[in-house]
Design an enzyme around this catalytic site. Structure first.
Site, short mmCIF file in Angstrom:
data_model
loop_
_atom_site.label_atom_id
_atom_site.label_comp_id
_atom_site.label_asym_id
_atom_site.label_seq_id
_atom_site.Cartn_x
_atom_site.Cartn_y
_atom_site.Cartn_z
N LYS A 182 0.83 -1.21 0.00
CA LYS A 182 0.00 0.00 0.00
C LYS A 182 0.86 1.25 0.00
O LYS A 182 0.63 2.20 -0.76
CB LYS A 182 -0.91 0.01 1.23
CG LYS A 182 -1.78 1.27 1.32
CD LYS A 182 -2.35 1.50 2.71
CE LYS A 182 -1.31 2.11 3.64
NZ LYS A 182 -1.90 2.74 4.83
N ASN A 183 1.88 1.27 0.86
CA ASN A 183 2.68 2.48 1.02
C ASN A 183 3.57 2.75 -0.19
O ASN A 183 4.07 3.86 -0.34
CB ASN A 183 3.52 2.39 2.29
CG ASN A 183 2.68 2.52 3.54
OD1 ASN A 183 1.57 3.04 3.51
ND2 ASN A 183 3.19 2.03 4.66
N ARG A 204 -3.99 10.71 4.88
CA ARG A 204 -2.89 11.65 4.82
C ARG A 204 -2.11 11.59 3.51
O ARG A 204 -1.56 12.59 3.06
CB ARG A 204 -1.93 11.41 5.99
CG ARG A 204 -2.57 11.51 7.36
CD ARG A 204 -1.53 11.53 8.45
NE ARG A 204 -0.72 12.73 8.41
CZ ARG A 204 -1.05 13.88 8.99
NH1 ARG A 204 -2.18 13.98 9.66
NH2 ARG A 204 -0.27 14.93 8.90
N CYS A 210 -4.84 8.46 10.26
CA CYS A 210 -4.74 7.79 11.55
C CYS A 210 -4.31 8.75 12.64
O CYS A 210 -3.43 9.58 12.45
CB CYS A 210 -3.75 6.64 11.48
SG CYS A 210 -4.39 5.18 10.67
N ARG A 225 1.88 14.39 12.33
CA ARG A 225 2.70 14.09 11.17
C ARG A 225 2.61 15.31 10.24
O ARG A 225 1.91 15.29 9.23
CB ARG A 225 2.23 12.82 10.48
CG ARG A 225 2.43 11.60 11.34
CD ARG A 225 2.35 10.32 10.55
NE ARG A 225 0.98 9.86 10.40
CZ ARG A 225 0.65 8.71 9.82
NH1 ARG A 225 1.57 7.93 9.33
NH2 ARG A 225 -0.61 8.36 9.73
N PRO A 226 3.30 16.40 10.59
CA PRO A 226 3.11 17.64 9.86
C PRO A 226 3.63 17.57 8.44
O PRO A 226 4.55 16.80 8.13
CB PRO A 226 3.92 18.64 10.69
CG PRO A 226 4.97 17.83 11.35
CD PRO A 226 4.33 16.50 11.64
N ASP A 255 4.78 20.34 7.02
CA ASP A 255 5.55 21.57 6.83
C ASP A 255 6.83 21.32 6.06
O ASP A 255 7.29 22.19 5.30
CB ASP A 255 5.85 22.24 8.18
CG ASP A 255 6.67 21.37 9.11
OD1 ASP A 255 6.41 20.15 9.15
OD2 ASP A 255 7.57 21.90 9.79
N ASP A 282 5.78 0.56 11.97
CA ASP A 282 4.55 -0.10 11.56
C ASP A 282 4.46 -1.55 12.01
O ASP A 282 3.43 -2.20 11.84
CB ASP A 282 4.39 -0.03 10.04
CG ASP A 282 3.86 1.32 9.57
OD1 ASP A 282 3.51 2.15 10.43
OD2 ASP A 282 3.80 1.54 8.34
N ILE A 306 9.46 6.96 16.67
CA ILE A 306 9.00 7.65 15.47
C ILE A 306 7.78 8.52 15.74
O ILE A 306 7.77 9.71 15.44
CB ILE A 306 8.68 6.64 14.35
CG1 ILE A 306 9.86 5.69 14.13
CG2 ILE A 306 8.32 7.37 13.06
CD1 ILE A 306 11.14 6.35 13.69
N ARG A 321 -8.00 -0.40 5.62
CA ARG A 321 -7.16 0.60 4.98
C ARG A 321 -5.81 0.02 4.55
O ARG A 321 -5.19 0.54 3.63
CB ARG A 321 -6.89 1.79 5.93
CG ARG A 321 -8.09 2.69 6.19
CD ARG A 321 -7.69 3.87 7.08
NE ARG A 321 -6.53 4.54 6.52
CZ ARG A 321 -5.40 4.79 7.20
NH1 ARG A 321 -5.28 4.39 8.45
NH2 ARG A 321 -4.40 5.40 6.62
#
Length: 421
Positions: free
Chosen positions: A22-23, A93, A117, A122-123, A125, A306, A328, A398
């Site tokens: 998925k990722n 996200r 999630c 988890r910005p 920026d 994960d 993390i 998901r």
């Protein structure tokens, strides 16, 4: 909402195939925005997050179709919009990954600030600062990122800490930028490398993917491609843990051994036998007493965050005291109270959880809080005495393709109870 009811205590046996990652698939699907021709992708898992990103791409005007269960065709030349609205982005996200490609290809983008999630801040920026260094004008307005640039220009971008999404977004944007972009402090994850491989197949000039410094020399255009995404390394680790926690034996197929070295090494420390057979196969023999371990999550190639919840569930049935340290995300122990409802002996001490082994989990009603927390509860339920009900399993949908059906195929007693979302 759907839920799982699991009757535990049965060792898993047989063979199970790993789905595409998925990722890896999410950014690769987003990269099709950059192409001038049709993109064909194989091994795309059928997941809620994948369906969401396909809906985002379709909303831009792209024609998306499926040839079969794991093949997706994307025609990117019909894009009529550069906006990813809140109604679509709110649930995931990874939708922010359309920002870089849209900005590079069309010079503008309007993307809702994402949701996803609830496992900590988890910005984005670092994504925005990187694009600004490449010449983009960026504003935050009414919950949207509004960005524009006549043409992005190559720049030196330094990440204070590795960010997978940030590395992917900047890498995609840089493929069509004028000049060379150098990303320092880049994420090294296999999913970043897979995206770089796909972009290179499209004609991009990328070097250093998989290291801390990635260099991208911009080109004028990118072509379509045919590409197969890598196997899901977290699903692989989860099924290894399933064999271990049920004291079963499992043949796992469709595996990339080189992607799961840290997970395999740590699971072997528990006493589980894991044999690499070749041709993408792993044999797991969990018929052993689980030994205590110490785990510290870290960016790749370290132990993945994960897999933290899953290995915690396994450690709960160990014969001694284990420690699990999360480095993390600052809010990724939400599975702890749910595992304790099932009899786990856990003690939180800041970023570390002390795990004192128990003989067996006890069935209970629990609530899924995020994707990997949900997986830990499934593992605990497979071991547990009695029935466990896991509610809000949309989190599992998901990230795990047909998890209930795969578990049933290897002898687990799992039922999906349908409910309205």
């Amino acid at each position: 909402m759907d839920s799982f009811v699991i009757e535990g205590g049965t060792p898993v046996q047989g063979e199970v195939a790993i789905s595409g990652s998925k990722n890896a698939a999410l950014p690769i699907l987003c990269s099709s925005i950059l192409a001038d021709d049709t993109c064909t992708y194989q091994k795309i898992p059928d997941l809620r997050d994948i369906r969401t990103i396909i809906e985002v791409l379709s909303n831009l005007g792209m024609q998306v179709s499926g040839v079969d269960e794991s093949c997706v065709l994307i025609e990117p030349t019909q894009i009529t919009s550069q906006e990813a609205p809140y109604e679509l982005v709110k649930s995931m996200r990874a939708s922010i990954l359309v920002l870089g490609p849209l900005l590079a290809k069309y010079g503008k983008a309007k993307v809702s600030l994402p949701g996803g999630c609830a496992i900590g801040v988890r910005p984005i920026d670092m994504h925005l600062k990187g694009l600004a260094k490449m010449g983009a004008e960026i504003n935050l307005s009414h919950g949207y990122v509004v960005a524009s640039a006549k043409q992005l220009k190559g720049a030196r971008i330094v990440f204070d800490k590795p960010t997978v999404g940030g590395t992917e977004n900047i890498m995609m944007a840089a493929t069509l930028a004028k000049g060379t972009t150098v990303i320092e402090g880049a994420a090294k994850e296999p999913e970043v490398v897979d995206l770089a491989d796909a972009l290179t197949r499209m004609g991009a000039h990328i070097s250093g993917a998989g290291s801390s410094t990635v260099s991208v020399e911009g080109v004028k255009s990118l072509t379509g491609l045919e590409y197969e995404v890598i196997p899901d390394r977290i699903e692989t680790g989860t099924f290894i843990a399933a064999a271990a926690i049920t004291h079963g034996q499992l043949m796992i197929t469709g595996v990339r051994h080189d992607l799961i070295v840290s997970v395999v090494e740590k699971l072997r420390e528990t006493g589980v036998i894991i044999k690499e057979i070749g041709q993408g196969k792993l044999f797991v023999d969990g018929r052993c007493e689980i030994r205590p371990i110490d785990v510290v999550t870290a960016p790749y190639p370290g132990f993945p965050t994960d897999m933290q919840a899953q290995i915690m569930a396994l450690s709960c049935i160990g014969v001694g005291v284990s420690s699990i340290t999360e480095t993390i995300f600052e809010n990724r122990f939400m599975h702890v109270p749910e595992l304790m409802r099932m009899g786990a002996n856990l003690e939180e001490k800041g970023t570390t959880v002390i795990v004192r082994g128990i003989k067996q989990f006890q069935g209970a009603s629990v609530m899924a809080t995020d994707l990997r927390a949900s997986a830990s509860m499934v593992l605990a339920a497979l071991n547990a005495k009695g029935l466990t009900e896991i509610r809000r399993i949309y989190h599992l949908d998901r990230g795990y393709e047909e998890l209930d059906m795969k578990l049933k195929s290897i002898g687990a007693r799992v039922e999906r109870i349908r409910g309205d979302l």
